[in-house]
Scaffold this motif. Sequence first.
Motif, PDB file in Angstrom:
ATOM      1  N   ARG A  27      20.912  23.943  -2.094  1.00 56.04           N
ATOM      2  CA  ARG A  27      20.557  23.392  -0.794  1.00 56.04           C
ATOM      3  C   ARG A  27      21.750  23.351   0.149  1.00 56.04           C
ATOM      4  NH1 ARG A  27      17.326  17.910  -0.687  1.00 56.04           N
ATOM      5  NH2 ARG A  27      18.926  17.417   0.813  1.00 56.04           N
ATOM      6  N   TYR A  31      31.640  17.510  -4.067  1.00 51.11           N
ATOM      7  CA  TYR A  31      31.159  16.263  -4.665  1.00 51.11           C
ATOM      8  C   TYR A  31      30.074  16.569  -5.680  1.00 51.11           C
ATOM      9  CZ  TYR A  31      28.584  11.916  -5.043  1.00 51.11           C
ATOM     10  OH  TYR A  31      27.933  10.817  -5.535  1.00 51.11           O
ATOM     11  N   LEU A  32      29.151  17.460  -5.318  1.00 47.08           N
ATOM     12  CA  LEU A  32      28.063  17.784  -6.243  1.00 47.08           C
ATOM     13  C   LEU A  32      28.602  18.469  -7.496  1.00 47.08           C
ATOM     14  CD1 LEU A  32      25.167  18.956  -3.949  1.00 47.08           C
ATOM     15  CD2 LEU A  32      25.322  16.904  -5.310  1.00 47.08           C
ATOM     16  N   CYS A  61      33.790  36.676  13.074  1.00 46.81           N
ATOM     17  CA  CYS A  61      34.418  36.797  11.759  1.00 46.81           C
ATOM     18  C   CYS A  61      34.298  35.484  10.998  1.00 46.81           C
ATOM     19  CB  CYS A  61      35.865  37.189  11.946  1.00 46.81           C
ATOM     20  SG  CYS A  61      36.892  36.771  10.599  1.00 46.81           S
ATOM     21  N   THR A  62      34.510  34.352  11.703  1.00 48.23           N
ATOM     22  CA  THR A  62      34.352  33.051  11.036  1.00 48.23           C
ATOM     23  C   THR A  62      32.933  32.887  10.523  1.00 48.23           C
ATOM     24  OG1 THR A  62      35.872  32.216  12.692  1.00 48.23           O
ATOM     25  CG2 THR A  62      34.792  30.599  11.302  1.00 48.23           C
ATOM     26  N   TRP A  84      31.565  21.521   2.567  1.00 48.18           N
ATOM     27  CA  TRP A  84      32.405  21.740   1.394  1.00 48.18           C
ATOM     28  C   TRP A  84      32.636  20.419   0.661  1.00 48.18           C
ATOM     29  CZ3 TRP A  84      33.925  24.433  -2.370  1.00 48.18           C
ATOM     30  CH2 TRP A  84      35.032  24.061  -3.102  1.00 48.18           C
ATOM     31  N   CYS A 133      34.004  25.387  11.648  1.00 51.75           N
ATOM     32  CA  CYS A 133      34.965  24.863  10.676  1.00 51.75           C
ATOM     33  C   CYS A 133      34.628  23.428  10.297  1.00 51.75           C
ATOM     34  CB  CYS A 133      36.383  24.930  11.231  1.00 51.75           C
ATOM     35  SG  CYS A 133      37.008  26.591  11.306  1.00 51.75           S
ATOM     36  N   GLY A 179      38.441  39.808  21.885  1.00 49.43           N
ATOM     37  CA  GLY A 179      39.211  39.363  20.730  1.00 49.43           C
ATOM     38  C   GLY A 179      38.757  37.994  20.254  1.00 49.43           C
ATOM     39  N   PHE A 180      38.563  37.081  21.210  1.00 49.15           N
ATOM     40  CA  PHE A 180      38.153  35.730  20.798  1.00 49.15           C
ATOM     41  C   PHE A 180      36.768  35.745  20.178  1.00 49.15           C
ATOM     42  CE2 PHE A 180      41.611  34.306  23.583  1.00 49.15           C
ATOM     43  CZ  PHE A 180      42.193  33.404  22.712  1.00 49.15           C
ATOM     44  N   GLY A 238      35.499  38.198  18.608  1.00 50.11           N
ATOM     45  CA  GLY A 238      35.675  38.776  17.283  1.00 50.11           C
ATOM     46  C   GLY A 238      36.047  37.713  16.278  1.00 50.11           C
ATOM     47  N   ALA A 239      36.938  36.816  16.660  1.00 46.93           N
ATOM     48  CA  ALA A 239      37.336  35.736  15.751  1.00 46.93           C
ATOM     49  C   ALA A 239      36.142  34.857  15.414  1.00 46.93           C
ATOM     50  CB  ALA A 239      38.444  34.912  16.383  1.00 46.93           C
ATOM     51  N   ARG A 289      31.432   7.340   6.875  1.00 42.93           N
ATOM     52  CA  ARG A 289      32.607   8.086   6.440  1.00 42.93           C
ATOM     53  C   ARG A 289      32.728   9.427   7.158  1.00 42.93           C
ATOM     54  NH1 ARG A 289      32.009   8.682   0.487  1.00 42.93           N
ATOM     55  NH2 ARG A 289      30.066   7.660   0.974  1.00 42.93           N
ATOM     56  N   LEU A 296      32.407  35.097   7.504  1.00 41.01           N
ATOM     57  CA  LEU A 296      33.081  34.551   6.319  1.00 41.01           C
ATOM     58  C   LEU A 296      32.278  33.388   5.750  1.00 41.01           C
ATOM     59  CD1 LEU A 296      36.878  34.403   7.104  1.00 41.01           C
ATOM     60  CD2 LEU A 296      35.719  35.723   5.361  1.00 41.01           C
TER      61      LEU A 296
END
Lengths: 407, 412
Positions: free
Chosen positions: B33, B206-207, B14-15, B201, B194, B7-8, B10-11, B149, B18
């Motif tokens: 890029r 920003y772009l 899946c991530t 992201w 993540c 199960g783990f 699978g997660a 940052r 996605l």
Amino acid sequence: MSPLAAGFWGAFFGTAALMLVLSLAAYVRTRRHVALLAALSAAISASFVVAYLGWLPMEGRIEARVLAHVAILAAAILSPMLMSLLGLLREPGAPERVFGGFALLALVVIAAGWLMDPPEALMLSWFTAFSAGTVMLVVAMRSAAGGNRFGRPTVAGMALLLLSLAGLSWIALDRTVAWQVHAMSALAGMGFLSVMATATWSRYSYLLELSEVMAHGPSYDPVTRMRSHTETGQLVGDVFLHRDAEERPVGVLAVCVANLYALENLHGRAAFNHALFLCAGRLRRCVPQTVEMGRLGEDGFLLLTRSMDDLRGLEQLARQIRDGLSRPVSLSISREPGRMDARATTWMADVGVGVLATSTKVRPAQAVSTARAMARTAWSYTTRIARFDEKAGQIAEMPLAPPLSVA
Amino acid sequence: MDRLAAGFWGAFFCTAALMLAISLAAFRLSHRRVALNAALTAVFSATFAVAYLGWLPLTPNAEARVLAHVAVVTAVFLALMLMSTMGMVRHTPVARRTVAALLGGGLLVLAAGWALEATQSLALSSIAAFSIGAAMLVVAARGALRGDRAGWKAVAGIVCMLVAIAGLSWIALSGTAAWPVHAISALAGVAYLCVIASVLWARYSYLLELSEVLAHGPSYDPVTRMRSHSETGQMVGEVFFRRGAEARPIGVVAVSLANLYALENLHGRAAFNHALFVCAGRLRRCVPQNAEMGRLGEDGFLLLMPNAPDLERLEHLARQIRDRLSRPVALSTSRDPAGLEAAGTAWVADLGIGVLGTTTQVRPSQAVATARAMARTAWSYPSRMAFFDEDVGQIAELGAAIRPLPAGAVPA
């Protein structure tokens, strides 16, 4: 349950958890209720699956009762939510009608279920949920055929919802089904969640875009996201001409960039905007909260402060701004959006900073124009900072200070 | 494999899937890029996990060899990717030396592995991968302490990556089936993906923002995302004075909104902008591809149809525009961001459309001014459309008898 089936269900719960976390983060950041809708749909789907996979600590008759409730509630909440997210319920009154209809249906089915045996109640709930879903599917198909933009995604979402519901019902009836059934229902559930997430995302980004558009106007500068020149004038008036007309000290800082105009002529408006955007971002990062900021003309920024801390550290702030702004940047000089980082030129802002400590007794226009003139004078100084020397009674270069820690 | 472990994992897959799907979608849209970076990270992490979980159909000896290669290659690639994500790959001598050292070290480890036995080479590669990760951790932590940052995010990402690599190496070397090990490595992998996705992201958005900012200027209207009024003038000139200077028929459609000004005075600039934005979006959706479009003054739009068809097609287009634009909108009247969804006031655009079929021989400014005047005249017609009636020689209502205005479009 076989490991393969477990893997697929793990993927499903991973999707639901990701969706939940992302939508809660989005809600915390911008307080849009759309994000909460996504979180709700993820949570409902996940709890539905948990119940149907038989992971609740109950058996037989009680489980059937609970499943009957869960089935009808999930169908009654998720179907109208999908339709409203996809914009099929735009006409005034439609959302109330559809949501109300589903709520009524759920109530009737639950009430009828309590008059029957648990297995029969479960059957009734399934039957109702399926027929309601099928009706919605037909409605969505008709609207897709009628040229609705959101018709096709709705059809896909409803079909996946029904498929997943069917697979899960089978699993609930027969706990020993093959892993393919598990895989299919898990994949269908993930597909349904993805459709929901895409719909929510498009709505959410539309709202973000809209809020930006609504901010546009004479008092907002779209490139720097600061006050525009005219609004800066208003700000100056506010700071100087306060009600309680006692004399108070005001710090005025003008920043002028010398080579923006040359940049526009060399590489065009896009490069000019890029440079201005970067300068505004850097300025925003190195200026404390108590300082008010705005654009000054085409090529400058004006900073005003009335807090005593800032007044004492005014020269320090000027140095920080100079060091922050005059780091080199790589500017894109091609207008094609996909090739943002393809063609670039290195550019360094040629800043001048004028520092003026004055009081509210001075006429605001005079203070601002003095500061601006000082900033332009500072272009010819080595330290790039000009201040008013009270002993000599004239504008002078700020003396070199011991080097600061890197900003 | 244990069910919980499955199960783990699978997660985790899946991530990764996605992330791959979303980055491919982003790749198709723009900013290749960054999207490519995300896709490669997802693919490499998934490959690494597949190999280390022992899902490749290989004999143990060959598997160890393959794993040794996979470990070094993915570690070097992920390190480079991380460096470019965090903006550490600038064209400075230090950065170039670092990249060269990474690549050279990777090759060296691979070469040394072939001199050893399969399991030993796997251990060597795992140690190399782990030390590359540890080195990246030190670099990122230093950056974070200096006030970078993205620094702490990078540190978190690398810690997760190290945990995942350690867990996977343990699984591969000892063949353990204890589910907590699997769960921890899978969760660490998910967290790593993540973190990388969130950093990428931020960069991507920003772009996007930057490309929007770059477009600003006198020729771009930020509210409607169309040509501004002055740029519309340029466009008209181009369409009318094209090189092959024969007289061509051309269709001019002017749309004028009567109640925008009142809206601004009632509810302020924000509501005005909202209404204009919605109208522009609707217009963009119902206008054919070959039509040129731009803003006309403060309260109108201009459409030019080159190679203009006959008046009937123009009339059809005008009717479509009228029906589309005169649907009611719920405008928010508050500037508070959270209040955007709460509909403030219902508003119906009160529009007039002027349809003018003309040729390129006419002076462009005259054609545009005529169309605009016709649009304003059309405010007083029930059908809200005006055209130049050549039989009578004056401006007349278009399609008066054919179809009445839809019921919802009558302004209150």
